[in-house]
Motif scaffolding. Structure first.
Motif, PDB file in Angstrom:
ATOM      1  N   ARG A   8      41.776  29.525  38.852  1.00  0.00           N
ATOM      2  CA  ARG A   8      41.835  30.351  40.058  1.00  0.00           C
ATOM      3  C   ARG A   8      43.230  30.980  40.198  1.00  0.00           C
ATOM      4  O   ARG A   8      44.187  30.539  39.550  1.00  0.00           O
ATOM      5  N   PRO A  34      35.929  46.893  46.576  1.00  0.00           N
ATOM      6  CA  PRO A  34      36.992  46.137  45.913  1.00  0.00           C
ATOM      7  C   PRO A  34      38.285  46.288  46.728  1.00  0.00           C
ATOM      8  O   PRO A  34      38.461  47.277  47.426  1.00  0.00           O
ATOM      9  N   VAL A  56      45.381  31.543  32.364  1.00  0.00           N
ATOM     10  CA  VAL A  56      44.973  32.703  33.166  1.00  0.00           C
ATOM     11  C   VAL A  56      45.715  33.944  32.630  1.00  0.00           C
ATOM     12  O   VAL A  56      46.883  33.862  32.273  1.00  0.00           O
ATOM     13  N   GLU A  57      45.015  35.106  32.556  1.00  0.00           N
ATOM     14  CA  GLU A  57      45.593  36.308  31.912  1.00  0.00           C
ATOM     15  C   GLU A  57      46.657  36.989  32.763  1.00  0.00           C
ATOM     16  O   GLU A  57      47.553  37.634  32.241  1.00  0.00           O
ATOM     17  N   VAL A  58      46.510  36.894  34.127  1.00  0.00           N
ATOM     18  CA  VAL A  58      47.527  37.591  34.939  1.00  0.00           C
ATOM     19  C   VAL A  58      48.695  36.657  35.235  1.00  0.00           C
ATOM     20  O   VAL A  58      48.611  35.447  35.061  1.00  0.00           O
ATOM     21  N   VAL A  65      43.047  44.522  41.295  1.00  0.00           N
ATOM     22  CA  VAL A  65      41.912  44.989  42.094  1.00  0.00           C
ATOM     23  C   VAL A  65      40.798  43.962  41.899  1.00  0.00           C
ATOM     24  O   VAL A  65      40.566  43.525  40.770  1.00  0.00           O
ATOM     25  N   GLY A  70      34.198  37.555  46.316  1.00  0.00           N
ATOM     26  CA  GLY A  70      34.353  36.408  45.436  1.00  0.00           C
ATOM     27  C   GLY A  70      35.313  35.354  45.988  1.00  0.00           C
ATOM     28  O   GLY A  70      35.194  34.185  45.686  1.00  0.00           O
ATOM     29  N   GLY A  71      36.281  35.743  46.810  1.00  0.00           N
ATOM     30  CA  GLY A  71      37.347  34.818  47.178  1.00  0.00           C
ATOM     31  C   GLY A  71      37.105  34.052  48.473  1.00  0.00           C
ATOM     32  O   GLY A  71      36.112  34.256  49.158  1.00  0.00           O
ATOM     33  N   GLU A  86      39.415  33.641  38.483  1.00  0.00           N
ATOM     34  CA  GLU A  86      39.985  34.658  37.589  1.00  0.00           C
ATOM     35  C   GLU A  86      38.934  35.713  37.208  1.00  0.00           C
ATOM     36  O   GLU A  86      39.224  36.912  37.186  1.00  0.00           O
ATOM     37  N   ARG A  87      37.661  35.270  37.023  1.00  0.00           N
ATOM     38  CA  ARG A  87      36.657  36.226  36.522  1.00  0.00           C
ATOM     39  C   ARG A  87      36.289  37.291  37.558  1.00  0.00           C
ATOM     40  O   ARG A  87      35.616  38.264  37.237  1.00  0.00           O
ATOM     41  N   ASP A  88      36.716  37.080  38.823  1.00  0.00           N
ATOM     42  CA  ASP A  88      36.415  38.095  39.849  1.00  0.00           C
ATOM     43  C   ASP A  88      37.501  39.175  39.925  1.00  0.00           C
ATOM     44  O   ASP A  88      37.427  40.081  40.757  1.00  0.00           O
ATOM     45  N   ILE A  89      38.537  39.053  39.062  1.00  0.00           N
ATOM     46  CA  ILE A  89      39.536  40.119  38.984  1.00  0.00           C
ATOM     47  C   ILE A  89      38.942  41.261  38.158  1.00  0.00           C
ATOM     48  O   ILE A  89      38.458  41.035  37.040  1.00  0.00           O
ATOM     49  N   LEU A  90      38.931  42.488  38.692  1.00  0.00           N
ATOM     50  CA  LEU A  90      38.333  43.636  37.987  1.00  0.00           C
ATOM     51  C   LEU A  90      39.336  44.294  37.045  1.00  0.00           C
ATOM     52  O   LEU A  90      39.044  44.640  35.908  1.00  0.00           O
ATOM     53  N   ALA A  91      40.562  44.473  37.556  1.00  0.00           N
ATOM     54  CA  ALA A  91      41.559  45.169  36.719  1.00  0.00           C
ATOM     55  C   ALA A  91      42.969  44.909  37.264  1.00  0.00           C
ATOM     56  O   ALA A  91      43.130  44.500  38.417  1.00  0.00           O
ATOM     57  N   VAL A  92      43.961  45.144  36.404  1.00  0.00           N
ATOM     58  CA  VAL A  92      45.366  45.071  36.811  1.00  0.00           C
ATOM     59  C   VAL A  92      45.852  46.509  36.989  1.00  0.00           C
ATOM     60  O   VAL A  92      45.543  47.391  36.175  1.00  0.00           O
TER      61      VAL A  92
ATOM     62  N   LEU B   2      44.646  51.778  35.540  1.00  0.00           N
ATOM     63  CA  LEU B   2      44.051  50.437  35.625  1.00  0.00           C
ATOM     64  C   LEU B   2      43.901  49.829  34.229  1.00  0.00           C
ATOM     65  O   LEU B   2      43.402  50.495  33.308  1.00  0.00           O
ATOM     66  N   LYS B   3      44.280  48.583  34.078  1.00  0.00           N
ATOM     67  CA  LYS B   3      44.002  47.854  32.832  1.00  0.00           C
ATOM     68  C   LYS B   3      42.853  46.909  33.155  1.00  0.00           C
ATOM     69  O   LYS B   3      43.015  45.941  33.921  1.00  0.00           O
ATOM     70  N   PRO B   4      41.634  47.180  32.640  1.00  0.00           N
ATOM     71  CA  PRO B   4      40.493  46.326  32.976  1.00  0.00           C
ATOM     72  C   PRO B   4      40.717  44.888  32.527  1.00  0.00           C
ATOM     73  O   PRO B   4      41.454  44.648  31.558  1.00  0.00           O
ATOM     74  N   TYR B   5      40.064  43.947  33.257  1.00  0.00           N
ATOM     75  CA  TYR B   5      40.305  42.523  33.019  1.00  0.00           C
ATOM     76  C   TYR B   5      39.269  41.945  32.037  1.00  0.00           C
ATOM     77  O   TYR B   5      38.078  42.200  32.156  1.00  0.00           O
ATOM     78  N   ARG B   8      36.030  43.805  30.426  1.00  0.00           N
ATOM     79  CA  ARG B   8      35.588  44.951  31.223  1.00  0.00           C
ATOM     80  C   ARG B   8      36.151  46.251  30.634  1.00  0.00           C
ATOM     81  O   ARG B   8      37.085  46.232  29.816  1.00  0.00           O
ATOM     82  N   THR B  72      31.640  48.609  39.505  1.00  0.00           N
ATOM     83  CA  THR B  72      32.287  48.724  40.821  1.00  0.00           C
ATOM     84  C   THR B  72      33.053  50.044  40.823  1.00  0.00           C
ATOM     85  O   THR B  72      33.812  50.325  39.898  1.00  0.00           O
ATOM     86  N   ILE B  74      35.663  52.971  42.053  1.00  0.00           N
ATOM     87  CA  ILE B  74      37.019  52.983  42.609  1.00  0.00           C
ATOM     88  C   ILE B  74      37.569  54.401  42.427  1.00  0.00           C
ATOM     89  O   ILE B  74      37.225  55.077  41.445  1.00  0.00           O
ATOM     90  N   ILE B  83      34.487  50.434  37.136  1.00  0.00           N
ATOM     91  CA  ILE B  83      34.927  49.276  36.347  1.00  0.00           C
ATOM     92  C   ILE B  83      33.667  48.491  35.999  1.00  0.00           C
ATOM     93  O   ILE B  83      32.905  48.116  36.893  1.00  0.00           O
TER      94      ILE B  83
ATOM     95  N   LYS E  31      33.998  33.264  54.687  1.00  0.00           N
ATOM     96  CA  LYS E  31      32.586  33.005  54.347  1.00  0.00           C
ATOM     97  C   LYS E  31      32.281  31.537  54.671  1.00  0.00           C
ATOM     98  O   LYS E  31      31.326  31.230  55.342  1.00  0.00           O
TER      99      LYS E  31
END
Lengths: 94, 94, 94, 94, 94, 94, 94
Positions: A8, A34, A56-58, A65, A70-71, A86-92, B2-5, B8, B72, B74, B83, E31
């Protein structure tokens, strides 16, 4: 502060002005609007079926975004944070 | 930008004229009207159960067809992007 | 033309006369009327948990029977195609 | 004829007289009335996560009992066949 | 006392004053209102598909935030405890 | 006779007198009344992800208790049998 | 007696006085009132994807707390037992 569990991350929400030059506008029409936020803490990562732990990648400071649904929201000393898988992160945002 | 995660991709939607010579027409009757778009960024790929990372199959510039419901939406600087998880890409237009 | 993604295939629908001597009749009573079509393109195959890629079993030119609900319909230059996951193919007509 | 795909089989339905000496009677009360049929073709088998292909256990000519809801019915030259996943076969009649 | 089973933990709920300096406020709008508690016992960990046992990440005395819906409440000698799967822990309060 | 497929078993139902000394009474209140029966045939076992085949744990002649909803009933020469997945067996009566 | 199948256990329910000095009170408010019982028999354990068998963690005589909805109730010679999957055990009472 919070140390997120496993894969997370903890994100501090960034409040978006509706229309800004270069800002990201998240149209309401999207299935689940998002949102944008800054990573303030990351967990120890995910343990795979073979026992390896994938970090975790970030990293702290990244602006991401993600899909709000999810959170879990939590407030600490007046600031609102979201704890997210982590999997609910769409992009950096680069 | 955006850098997709993970696995993605970020796609810029290509607006289709209803009937064009050689153009792809996506009949409304289809369960979920597939749409066409150009890949503008790809993520780092998917991590498998054994820890190997499988890169995303498409690359920047590829034109793809995908199921709209999967992504999603954006908007960045007036341009609409989607994304999308790699597995929701149906085909690459060659 | 379309290059299907991963373990998908592109099929051109074959229109069946209701009753033909050697033709295949697909009774309406069936849960989901299977349809017949010719494979026009195959994807790169499926990546397994251990990273190996398993090629798609059918090849271009094969005539197959499949469950219509599984695919996504798309029209290119007036011809209707279905993009389908390999696992929704029921059988090859020999 | 049909070559079933992957771990599927093609079965020709055997019409049961309601009560026969030694015949199998499939009571209506059962959740889903199992039916009897003869295997006329088998697929190439199932690919496991590690890439090995496991052949289908039954062979052409075997008489099997299976849950009707699992299959897809198809008629070829006046004969009704069911295309079925191997796992929906309940038993072989010896 | 209770020894949690497998990858579960036993948590003693910490009652939060609505607004405290440095305290964590869990907004009702979330939630599922996350709650705060102290870990009083941890299980033997989770057995993976390859047979390895992965110990639980938290230890006795850690203060954690978790989603209330995930646990089962139990009262021992007047104190309320929650038995929770490790994966329902959101974060550790440092 | 029937040879069950894969990890299935064929069971002949044992009719229980409501109250017998040493007999097992299966209270109606239970979510799904478990029933008792004798194993008359076992399948070849279950194929795991790595290709190994695990034999069925019970053998012909064992008396077992199982959840009725899991099986498919079939009548052969006037006797009622249930074809059941091994995992729906609750216990062996010793 | 009953020999539970695979990774199941047989538990004899322990009737709780509503309020006892050291006794465990299971508040009705809980989603599914957990109950207490003594393990009287354990199965052979769970077979993992790689074929290894993992023994059940509890042993005969252990007192456990578990979610009532998970088990199947059965009465033998006037005593009520619950047959339960190991994973539905919440904790062992030490």
């Amino acid at each position: 502060m919070l140390k997120p569990y496993g894969d997370r991350v903890v994100i501090e929400l960034v409040q978006e002005a509706p229309q800004t030059r270069g800002g990201i506008v998240l149209p309401d029409s999207a299935k689940e609007k998002p949102v944008r936020g800054k990573v303030v803490a990351v967990g120890s990562g995910k343990v795979l079926d073979n026992g390896t732990r994938v970090p975790v990648e970030v990293k702290e400071g990244d602006v991401v975004v993600f899909a709000k649904y999810g959170g879990t929201t939590i407030e600490i000393e007046g600031t609102e944070y979201t704890i997210l898988n982590e999997r609910d992160i769409l992009a950096v945002v680069e």
